[in-house]
Structure formats: structure tokens, C-alpha cells
Design an enzyme around this catalytic site. Structure first.
Site, PDB file in Angstrom:
ATOM      1  N   CYS A  34       0.864  -1.183   0.000  1.00 25.86           N
ATOM      2  CA  CYS A  34       0.000   0.000   0.000  1.00 25.86           C
ATOM      3  C   CYS A  34       0.898   1.230   0.000  1.00 25.86           C
ATOM      4  O   CYS A  34       1.678   1.423   0.941  1.00 25.86           O
ATOM      5  CB  CYS A  34      -0.908  -0.020   1.233  1.00 25.86           C
ATOM      6  SG  CYS A  34      -2.032   1.374   1.257  1.00 25.86           S
ATOM      7  N   GLY A  35       0.787   2.035  -1.047  1.00 27.92           N
ATOM      8  CA  GLY A  35       1.656   3.208  -1.186  1.00 27.92           C
ATOM      9  C   GLY A  35       1.303   4.299  -0.195  1.00 27.92           C
ATOM     10  O   GLY A  35       2.170   4.809   0.528  1.00 27.92           O
ATOM     11  N   HIS A  36       0.011   4.645  -0.136  1.00 29.49           N
ATOM     12  CA  HIS A  36      -0.357   5.711   0.812  1.00 29.49           C
ATOM     13  C   HIS A  36      -0.106   5.235   2.231  1.00 29.49           C
ATOM     14  O   HIS A  36       0.288   6.016   3.102  1.00 29.49           O
ATOM     15  CB  HIS A  36      -1.829   6.135   0.624  1.00 29.49           C
ATOM     16  CG  HIS A  36      -2.775   5.436   1.541  1.00 29.49           C
ATOM     17  ND1 HIS A  36      -3.451   4.276   1.204  1.00 29.49           N
ATOM     18  CD2 HIS A  36      -3.113   5.692   2.823  1.00 29.49           C
ATOM     19  CE1 HIS A  36      -4.171   3.873   2.243  1.00 29.49           C
ATOM     20  NE2 HIS A  36      -3.996   4.700   3.239  1.00 29.49           N
ATOM     21  N   HIS A  85      -8.497  -4.004  -7.644  1.00 27.37           N
ATOM     22  CA  HIS A  85      -8.508  -2.531  -7.668  1.00 27.37           C
ATOM     23  C   HIS A  85      -8.881  -2.080  -9.087  1.00 27.37           C
ATOM     24  O   HIS A  85      -8.283  -2.562 -10.059  1.00 27.37           O
ATOM     25  CB  HIS A  85      -7.139  -1.944  -7.330  1.00 27.37           C
ATOM     26  CG  HIS A  85      -6.720  -2.138  -5.896  1.00 27.37           C
ATOM     27  ND1 HIS A  85      -6.315  -3.350  -5.403  1.00 27.37           N
ATOM     28  CD2 HIS A  85      -6.638  -1.260  -4.868  1.00 27.37           C
ATOM     29  CE1 HIS A  85      -6.004  -3.212  -4.118  1.00 27.37           C
ATOM     30  NE2 HIS A  85      -6.190  -1.958  -3.774  1.00 27.37           N
ATOM     31  N   ASP A 129     -10.419   5.363  -3.036  1.00 25.18           N
ATOM     32  CA  ASP A 129      -9.180   5.904  -2.472  1.00 25.18           C
ATOM     33  C   ASP A 129      -9.225   7.425  -2.547  1.00 25.18           C
ATOM     34  O   ASP A 129      -9.377   7.997  -3.630  1.00 25.18           O
ATOM     35  CB  ASP A 129      -7.978   5.348  -3.262  1.00 25.18           C
ATOM     36  CG  ASP A 129      -6.672   5.510  -2.506  1.00 25.18           C
ATOM     37  OD1 ASP A 129      -6.559   6.468  -1.714  1.00 25.18           O
ATOM     38  OD2 ASP A 129      -5.765   4.672  -2.711  1.00 25.18           O
ATOM     39  N   CYS A 155      -3.495   6.891  -4.782  1.00 22.64           N
ATOM     40  CA  CYS A 155      -3.211   5.457  -4.691  1.00 22.64           C
ATOM     41  C   CYS A 155      -1.782   5.160  -5.156  1.00 22.64           C
ATOM     42  O   CYS A 155      -1.492   5.202  -6.358  1.00 22.64           O
ATOM     43  CB  CYS A 155      -4.212   4.634  -5.501  1.00 22.64           C
ATOM     44  SG  CYS A 155      -4.085   2.867  -5.155  1.00 22.64           S
ATOM     45  N   THR A 169       0.031   2.336  -5.171  1.00 20.45           N
ATOM     46  CA  THR A 169       0.216   1.174  -6.048  1.00 20.45           C
ATOM     47  C   THR A 169      -0.506   1.409  -7.384  1.00 20.45           C
ATOM     48  O   THR A 169      -0.056   0.936  -8.422  1.00 20.45           O
ATOM     49  CB  THR A 169      -0.278  -0.121  -5.361  1.00 20.45           C
ATOM     50  OG1 THR A 169      -1.603   0.069  -4.870  1.00 20.45           O
ATOM     51  CG2 THR A 169       0.638  -0.504  -4.212  1.00 20.45           C
TER      52      THR A 169
END
Ligand code: PYC
Length: 322
Positions: free
Chosen positions: A93-95, A213, A239, A243, A245
């Protein structure tokens, strides 16, 4: 009322471009497994009460991503993390990684500099800049399938790419819906219908992985940015951030199309207007995306669990779109 026994879990909340991350500081369950993927599977199989009670109403909401911080599994890493949400776990998860690094800085467990974080998708390298900006050098991203067409229940045909950016995405550009907050429920329904049709038509990521997603792409609203997106997360929430990813998956597609060169910046705007700066480097033929954003602390919370509470383990609803 019968006396309750009390149990507490300590969390710190933050948001990254509007998207919340809840880092578990105390009270996490012990996980079993030889690898991080095994521990993720153990968490998924045996800790669904923990997951749901930390994320879901009445203590949380379906938009929260939880982060369970574990000791590092690889030499040179600062920590490992398993991200979880209202329906399960995320590979990466990037965020959430940006939120985790901000939280570790807030609690003074790290200083600005480079910190490697192990995730079930692989090790990511983060840079906490002294300005507070956080860069995540993600796992390798790639486009898996180009121009996959889908016929929706209303007869409309859409096309899109299947790409990996740490999670699986279907990126669709010809949806025809303007990407602004006034269209939220239409965007959510539409994206959910895409997800239904992907499943119905057996369209999957590598090794049959579920594409969980959906990313609708379109033009940026700000002249400073390169594109805007709307991302539907696995549990039906959208999101609020661009996002991490999903931006990585988008960068992999841009790279595959020759529309972004190594080192060039792609300013990715979310449906709420928040922005990640993305770019990539090529290692051999492999695209390694980086995203930069920042996060802000919103709460330090003692989550309290009373044994007499009939909703102690949270309210688990079928996803809002199902
Ligand atoms: O930032 O990668 C991300 C992400 C995935 C789901 C929600 N946010």
C-alpha cells in the site's frame, strides 16, 4: 448491566492525501509463519476479528487501511508491515507506507533518511526527506495485459490495461464519466460493475490473481498535474489519495506505451485533488516506480473493547457494492 472486561489496542491515525492509515502501536496479535506471506495468510485466516474490530464501524470505517508493524525479515530493513482493510489484506500500500513512515517519525522511532520496509509484495525503500515529504521506491511494476475489452451489463464496452503496481489493477480510460466528486456514486457503481465483469469473464492477473482494484483514469484538473484517477479499493471504498500502487501501475503502462521516460515526473491527481509525484527507473528491462507524497497525523487513540459489547468485533457488512 453486567461488568465488562476491558481490552485496549493503541493506534495512531494519519492521512496521506486524504486516505487514512491506522498504525497499530500496541495490542497486535502474534502471527505465525516462516515468511511475511505466511504471516499475512495467518493474519487473514485467524485474526479476522482483530482486523474487523480495528477497521470497521463503530471504531473505524471502510475507508481505513490498517498497518501491522512487525520486525524486519530482511537484513537492512527497518520493519515489516502487513496492511489490512475492511475485507482482507493488501500486498502493498503506497499511501499506507507513507502514513507508516510519517507515524514512525512522529513517534521518534526513525529520523529523516532511507528506511527499507518489508511487505508481502517485496521490500520497498522509503526516503523520509527533512521537509516531511516521503518517497516510496516501490516493488517492480508491469503491464500484464493491454487493451482488454469488457462488455458491461448496460451494453457499454470499455477497454483497459491489467497492470501490477504492488496490487492488481484494471486501468480504464474510456469510461466516459468526468472524474469529479459530484459523480462519486456513479463512479463507484461503474467501477464495481467493471470488477464484476472481470470476474465473470475470468480476467485475472498473473497466476489467476484477482484484480481487486479498479482505476478510472482521465485528464488532470490542475495544469500542474498530468492525470487524475478514481480508484475503487477491494472493499468498495474509493481511495481519497492518488493510490500509490495504482500510480505505480499507471506508470508501468505509460512506460510500456513510451509515454513516460525514466526519470520524468508524472503528477498523479486523485479524485479529491491530492497529488503524488511519480517517476520510474529502469533496472535492466524492469520498471521500478517511485512515488512521493506526505502524510499528517490525525489521532492517537486507545481503542477499547468491552467484552459485554455485542458489537465488540465491529460490524461486518457485505461490501457496499455487492
Ligand atoms: O496507496 O497503494 C495505495 C492504496 C491501495 C489501497 C488504498 N491505497
Amino acid at each position: 448491566m453486567a461488568p465488562s472486561t476491558l481490552h485496549k489496542i493503541v493506534v495512531i491515525d494519519s492521512h496521506t492525501g486524504g486516505e487514512p492509515t491506522r498504525v497499530v502501536m500496541e495490542g497486535a496479535p502474534t502471527l505465525h509463519g516462516a515468511s511475511l506471506s505466511d504471516m499475512r495468510d495467518d493474519f487473514m485466516r485467524n485474526q479476522s476479528h482483530f482486523r474487523a474490530s480495528v477497521i470497521n464501524e463503530p471504531r473505524g470505517s471502510d475507508i481505513i487501511v490498517g498497518a501491522l508493524v512487525l520486525p524486519p525479515v530482511n537484513a537492512g530493513s527497518t520493519a515489516s508491515v502487513i496492511f489490512f482493510n475492511n475485507v482482507g489484506v493488501l500486498n502493498m500500500c503506497g499511501h499506507g507506507t507513507i502514513g507508516l513512515i510519517r507515524t514512525m517519525w512522529y513517534t521518534k522511532s526513525i529520523e529523516p533518511g532511507v528506511h527499507r520496509i518489508d511487505t508481502p509484495a517485496g521490500t520497498v525503500e522509503t526516503m523520509l526527506h527533512s521537509s516531511g515529504d516521503i518517497t516510496v521506491r516501490n516493488v517492480a511494476a508491469y503491464r500484464y495485459k493491454h487493451n482488454v475489452t469488457l462488455r458491461l451489463q448496460n451494453g457499454q464496452t470499455v477497454s483497459g490495461d491489467v497492470a501490477w503496481g504492488g496490487n492488481w489493477f484494471y486501468l480504464c480510460h474510456d469510461h466516459g464519466i468526468p472524474l469529479h466528486l459530484g459523480n462519486l456514486s456513479q463512479l463507484q457503481q461503474f467501477s464495481w460493475e467493471i470488477r464484476r465483469q472481470l470476474e465473470a469473464n475470468g480476467i485475472a492477473g498473473a497466476d489467476g490473481a484477482e484484480i481487486d482494484h479498479i482505476e478510472l483514469t482521465g485528464p488532470a484538473h490542475s495544469a500542474h498535474n498530468n492525470g487524475r484517477n478514481f480508484v475503487l479499493c477491494p472493499g468498495g471504498a474509493y481511495d481519497r489519495s492518488p493510490c500509490g500502487t495504482g500510480t505505480s501501475a499507471k506508470i508501468a503502462c505509460l512506460a510500456a506505451d513510451g509515454k513516460l521516460r525514466p526519470g520524468e515526473t508524472w503528477q498523479q491527481e486523485s479524485i479529491t485533488g491530492s497529488v503524488f509525484a511519480g517517476s520510474f527507473e529502469l533496472v535492466g528491462e524492469v520498471v521500478i516506480p517511485s512515488i512521493t507524497g506526505n502524510a499528517f497525523i490525525t489521532a492517537e487513540i486507545n481503542l477499547v473493547f468491552e467484552s459485554a459489547d455485542p458489537l465488540m468485533n465491529g460490524i461486518t457488512t457485505p461490501t457496499s457494492m455487492s
